[in-house]
Motif scaffolding. Structure first.
Motif, short mmCIF file in Angstrom:
data_model
loop_
_atom_site.label_atom_id
_atom_site.label_comp_id
_atom_site.label_asym_id
_atom_site.label_seq_id
_atom_site.Cartn_x
_atom_site.Cartn_y
_atom_site.Cartn_z
N ASP A 36 25.73 -9.36 27.50
CA ASP A 36 24.85 -10.52 27.30
C ASP A 36 24.52 -11.15 28.65
OD1 ASP A 36 23.75 -12.51 25.14
OD2 ASP A 36 24.69 -13.78 26.66
N PRO A 37 23.32 -11.71 28.81
CA PRO A 37 22.95 -12.32 30.09
C PRO A 37 23.88 -13.45 30.53
CG PRO A 37 21.00 -12.00 28.73
CD PRO A 37 22.18 -11.68 27.87
N SER A 38 24.52 -14.14 29.60
CA SER A 38 25.41 -15.24 29.97
C SER A 38 26.72 -14.76 30.56
CB SER A 38 25.68 -16.14 28.76
OG SER A 38 26.40 -15.45 27.75
N PHE A 39 26.95 -13.44 30.58
CA PHE A 39 28.18 -12.88 31.12
C PHE A 39 27.97 -12.18 32.46
CE2 PHE A 39 29.32 -12.11 26.39
CZ PHE A 39 29.71 -13.43 26.25
N THR A 40 26.85 -12.47 33.13
CA THR A 40 26.57 -11.77 34.39
C THR A 40 27.21 -12.42 35.60
OG1 THR A 40 24.50 -12.99 34.64
CG2 THR A 40 24.39 -10.85 33.52
N GLN A 41 27.58 -13.69 35.50
CA GLN A 41 28.17 -14.40 36.63
C GLN A 41 29.35 -15.23 36.17
OE1 GLN A 41 27.24 -14.78 40.39
NE2 GLN A 41 29.37 -15.10 39.84
N TRP A 42 30.43 -15.20 36.95
CA TRP A 42 31.63 -15.96 36.62
C TRP A 42 32.11 -16.72 37.85
CZ3 TRP A 42 32.97 -16.02 31.57
CH2 TRP A 42 32.45 -15.00 30.77
N LEU A 117 34.25 -18.41 23.46
CA LEU A 117 32.82 -18.25 23.21
C LEU A 117 32.13 -19.59 22.98
CD1 LEU A 117 33.08 -15.26 20.73
CD2 LEU A 117 32.63 -15.16 23.18
N PRO A 118 30.83 -19.65 23.22
CA PRO A 118 30.09 -20.89 22.96
C PRO A 118 30.06 -21.20 21.47
CG PRO A 118 28.58 -19.09 23.48
CD PRO A 118 29.96 -18.58 23.76
N SER A 119 30.04 -22.49 21.15
CA SER A 119 30.06 -22.90 19.74
C SER A 119 28.68 -23.28 19.23
CB SER A 119 31.00 -24.09 19.55
OG SER A 119 30.62 -25.18 20.39
N ARG A 120 27.80 -23.75 20.12
CA ARG A 120 26.43 -24.06 19.70
C ARG A 120 25.53 -24.10 20.94
NH1 ARG A 120 28.91 -29.27 18.81
NH2 ARG A 120 28.15 -30.84 20.31
N GLY A 121 24.26 -23.77 20.71
CA GLY A 121 23.30 -23.72 21.81
C GLY A 121 22.66 -22.35 21.90
N PRO A 122 21.75 -22.17 22.86
CA PRO A 122 21.03 -20.89 23.00
C PRO A 122 21.95 -19.69 23.20
CG PRO A 122 20.00 -22.60 24.34
CD PRO A 122 21.28 -23.17 23.83
#
Length: 239
Positions: A36-42, A117-122
């Motif tokens: 997923d794109p949200s996992f590309t940077q930490w 994991l995120p609970s709400r949002g995009p």
């Protein structure tokens, strides 16, 4: 009920060097980039959001090894190393993080790779799906070679922990079982079984969002658990 979700992979005592743990961590973070794109940077966690954003986690082996070494327990060597990270998303409800314990060979400290994991949002709308959760468990399976893993809601996880045997696998929305446990038997529809590079199997109960509020989901999880247990695949990781 607005259920939140969790992904975790677990394995027994495994003594590993900082170099070996760093290589596994690098493989895990690289694998997440395709999920997923949200996992590309930490980022390394810090005392404040602003401080954390100045500490990105690079994938160079030497940098990852330094990060792993900083997570060494200073009292008990057998506990291994702990490394955590955050994906830098400003809204806490839409952010993700990970926490890894690796290299532990102490009988009472398990090795694990957990992802919040995120609970709400995009991001949550994309991430909390069967496809992405299976991708997370696949990345963990390839990098860490765990004995088992689970992706499910926190509410479901709590129920499973209350009823389960310590150290034994649980069946969630998505479950991973290493190949050494045995052959996964035929399972009822709509369950999907996928091979993970010959290392094990991913078992997805349903393509729709799994929730404890749905009695059909709970009945399916119970039935699949019974079938897997009957095939001898649900024994504890270690005595």
């Amino acid at each position: 009920m607005n259920e939140t979700y969790h992904v975790g992979s677990y394995w027994g005592p495994r003594k590993e060097t900082p170099e070996a743990c760093a290589l596994r961590l690098g493989a895990f973070l690289t694998g997440l980039r395709d999920v997923d794109p949200s996992f590309t940077q930490w980022f390394q966690t810090g005392r404040s959001r602003k401080a954390a954003l100045t500490r990105p986690i690079g994938l160079e082996p030497a940098e990852l090894e330094r990060l792993v070494r900083r997570g060494k327990d200073r009292v008990v060597e057998e506990i291994g190393f702990r490394v955590d990270g955050w994906n830098g998303v400003e809204d806490d409800h839409d952010a993700s993080g990970f926490l890894v314990t690796c290299g532990s060979h102490a009988p009472r400290v398990s090795n694990a790779c957990a992802v919040t994991l995120p609970s709400r949002g995009p991001n949550a709308n994309r991430v909390v799906t069967a496809q992405v959760l299976a991708g997370l468990l696949r990345a963990a399976a390839v990098a860490w070679e765990p004995a088992w893993g689970i992706a499910t809601s926190q509410a479901h996880r709590k129920l499973l922990d209350e009823r389960g045997v310590r150290g034994a696998p649980r069946v969630g929305w998505v479950t991973y079982l290493e190949v050494h446990r045995g052959v996964v038997p035929p399972l009822p529809a709509p369950v999907r079984i996928e091979n993970v590079e010959g290392r094990g199997a991913l078992i997805t109960l349903t393509p729709e969002r799994f929730t404890v509020a749905n009695p059909e989901h709970m009945a399916l999880a119970e039935r699949v658990g019974e079938l897997l247990a009957g095939a001898g695949l649900m024994q504890p990781v270690s005595p």
